[in-house]
Design an enzyme around this catalytic site. Structure first.
Site, short mmCIF file in Angstrom:
data_model
loop_
_atom_site.label_atom_id
_atom_site.label_comp_id
_atom_site.label_asym_id
_atom_site.label_seq_id
_atom_site.Cartn_x
_atom_site.Cartn_y
_atom_site.Cartn_z
N GLU A 264 -7.46 8.30 6.44
CA GLU A 264 -7.78 8.96 7.71
C GLU A 264 -8.27 10.40 7.54
OE1 GLU A 264 -4.65 8.66 10.59
OE2 GLU A 264 -4.48 6.50 10.41
N TYR B 235 -4.05 1.69 15.98
CA TYR B 235 -2.83 1.69 16.79
C TYR B 235 -3.08 1.43 18.28
CZ TYR B 235 -0.48 3.19 12.61
OH TYR B 235 0.02 3.21 11.34
N GLU C 132 -3.34 -0.24 8.23
CA GLU C 132 -2.14 0.18 8.96
C GLU C 132 -2.20 -0.38 10.36
OE1 GLU C 132 -1.31 4.40 9.31
OE2 GLU C 132 -1.63 4.71 7.17
N HIS D 168 -3.17 10.79 0.72
CA HIS D 168 -2.62 10.60 2.07
C HIS D 168 -2.00 11.93 2.48
CE1 HIS D 168 -1.11 7.29 4.98
NE2 HIS D 168 -0.83 8.45 5.54
N ARG E 171 0.86 -1.19 0.00
CA ARG E 171 0.00 0.00 0.00
C ARG E 171 0.90 1.24 0.00
NH1 ARG E 171 -2.65 2.97 4.83
NH2 ARG E 171 -3.94 4.44 3.69
N ASN F 98 -7.14 1.82 10.00
CA ASN F 98 -5.81 2.05 10.57
C ASN F 98 -5.96 2.00 12.08
OD1 ASN F 98 -4.96 2.45 7.99
ND2 ASN F 98 -4.49 4.63 8.22
C1 FCB Z 1 -1.29 7.20 10.78
C2 FCB Z 1 -0.94 7.74 9.42
C3 FCB Z 1 0.39 7.25 8.90
C4 FCB Z 1 1.43 7.13 9.99
C5 FCB Z 1 0.89 6.41 11.19
C6 FCB Z 1 1.88 6.23 12.31
O1 FCB Z 1 -2.19 8.08 11.39
O2 FCB Z 1 -1.92 7.40 8.48
O3 FCB Z 1 0.78 8.09 7.85
O4 FCB Z 1 1.95 8.36 10.29
O5 FCB Z 1 -0.24 7.06 11.67
#
Ligand code: FCB
Length: 444
Positions: A167, A295, A351, A122, A78, A293
């Site tokens: 995002e 985290y 992500e 992006h 990607r 995405n």
């Molecule tokens: C996300 C973004 C990506 C990267 C990660 C850590 O929010 O999409 O570009 O910076 O965080």
């Protein structure tokens, strides 16, 4: 039991990057200026004054990167297309050299047996469009759709999986409300307008894709979140539900025909959506998949003094270099929630990964990032649990293939499974690279 065998055979294993974060070559081959060029060159905006001018120089080193991807046994890559390379002025005259790079990248990936998965936006909005109002201006949605259509036309014969936006929450909220990202504005009304026009641009692009009869699938990438309630009290449970309104429902709900969440808009007088007749139909154009995405998870409690009725509270987990708590259970919970909320829409994790304090070995050949391996293993196991419980999860893209420009943090946060030596551009696979290789091969 090995991890890969917990996923279906056709599950897609990928990695992800984004144009401004890895390409460099900011002033080459007719590329125009983006809001991130302007922002990063403004003193005080990005740590140490770092910019994406050179980054990982993937623009010149993509063949070497494809070789590394082959060594991983990678199935999909990607990347994002830089809008100002295609339309230096944002719209109108196309730069003939704009697609040369992406054609070469796509062809190289295909030759290596790797599926190219482009994201059309992006975050690198052409500066001219920002000068004309940016995402808060309705016209930007139409300019974006024209640009996205140019991408479908140029690459659609070889690309069969497209992502519209990355995002939009961050583009709108960090860019126009918080000001931590380009273009660095702080205005709630403009941020709300930006949200609507990003959603509209996405819908217009999907319509152009359908109309053009291109083969393959199209989706979008959101960073939706659901928080964990601090206690099992009804107030905290309601607070956690409300915490999903802004980051999640303002983006996801209009896409799936549920409109905007009234409860969030009612919390602020200046949250007025500049909606026109027919917009919601455009925005809810049929999607083939949802990209997520993910985290970390927040934990929240009821707070009657906050307009949205909640506040984030402390958590206990170890954190990454971003200070983000490591919460694989949160990913499992969120995937389950998304599956129910979207009535089983196909989902890709587009992500997931972490910044860790990577140290290059004294001889410069290894990075023993076992903290990253533990992180990845736990989040991928959470995906496996979700899949086994029936969540329609189709693939996983690790962020990131290589260390890169981490927005306002510049080069100080390393997310890659390949280490980038920014002094000379040298690539050094980290231990997590070999871990991911073994996982894809079914040996983990
Ligand atoms: C996300 C973004 C990506 C990267 C990660 C850590 O929010 O999409 O570009 O910076 O965080």
């Amino acid at each position: 039991m090995n991890i890969r065998s917990r996923f279906p055979d056709n599950f897609l294993w990928g990695t992800a990057t984004a144009s401004y974060q890895v390409e460099g070559a900011a002033n080459e081959d007719g590329r125009g200026v983006s809001i991130w060029d302007t922002f990063s060159r403004t003193p005080g905006k990005v740590l140490h004054g770092h910019t994406g001018d050179v980054a990982c120089d993937q623009y010149h080193r993509f063949q070497e990167d494809i070789e590394l991807m082959k060594g991983l046994g990678l199935e999909a890559y990607r990347f994002s297309i830089a809008w100002p390379r295609i339309f230096p002025e944002g719209r109108g005259k196309q730069n003939p050299r704009g697609f040369d790079y992406y054609n070469a990248l796509v062809d190289g990936l295909l030759e290596a047996g790797i599926k190219p998965v482009p994201t059309t936006y992006h975050w690198d909005l052409p500066q001219t469009l920002q000068d004309a109002g940016g995402w808060p201006a309705r016209d930007t949605a139409y300019a974006y759709a024209d640009y996205a259509e140019a991408c479908f036309k140029a690459l659609g014969d070889r690309v069969d999986m497209w992502i519209t936006l990355n995002e939009p929450f961050c583009s709108a909220v960090l860019g126009y409300l918080v000001g931590r990202h380009a273009p660095g504005e702080q205005d709630r009304g403009r941020a709300i307008a930006a949200i609507h026009h990003l959603n509209l641009g996405h819908g217009l692009a999907v319509q152009a894709f359908r109309k053009g009869g291109y083969a393959g699938t199209i989706g979008t990438t959101l960073n939706t979140q659901t928080a964990r309630p601090a206690t099992s009290s009804p107030e905290d449970i309601e607070a956690a539900d409300r915490a999903a309104d802004f980051p999640t429902r303002m983006f996801l709900d209009p896409l799936i025909g549920k409109g905007y969440p009234r409860r969030f808009l009612d919390a602020y007088e200046d949250a007025v959506i500049p909606i026109e007749d027919g917009d919601l139909d455009i925005i809810s154009s049929d999607l083939d998949f949802l990209g997520l995405n993910y985290y970390h998870e927040d934990c929240v409690a009821h707070d009657p003094d906050h307009p949205e009725g909640y506040r984030k509270v402390a958590q206990y987990q170890p954190t990454t270099e971003m200070d983000w708590p490591i919460t694989p259970q949160g990913l499992h919970r969120h995937l389950t929630w998304l599956h129910e909320h979207t009535a089983g829409m196909p989902i890709y994790v587009t992500e997931n990964g972490c910044a860790m304090p990577d140290i290059l070995s004294a001889d410069g050949t290894r990075v023993h990032d076992h903290d990253r391996i533990a992180f990845l293993r736990s989040y991928i196991e959470a995906c496996a649990d979700a899949v086994q419980e029936g969540v329609n999860l189709k693939g996983y893209f690790l962020w990131s293939f290589i260390d890169n420009f981490e927005w306002a943090y510049g080069y100080t946060k390393r997310f890659g499974i390949v280490y980038c030596d920014y002094l000379d551009g040298r690539r050094i696979p980290k231990d997590s690279y070999y871990f991911y290789r073994d996982l894809i091969a079914g040996m983990e």
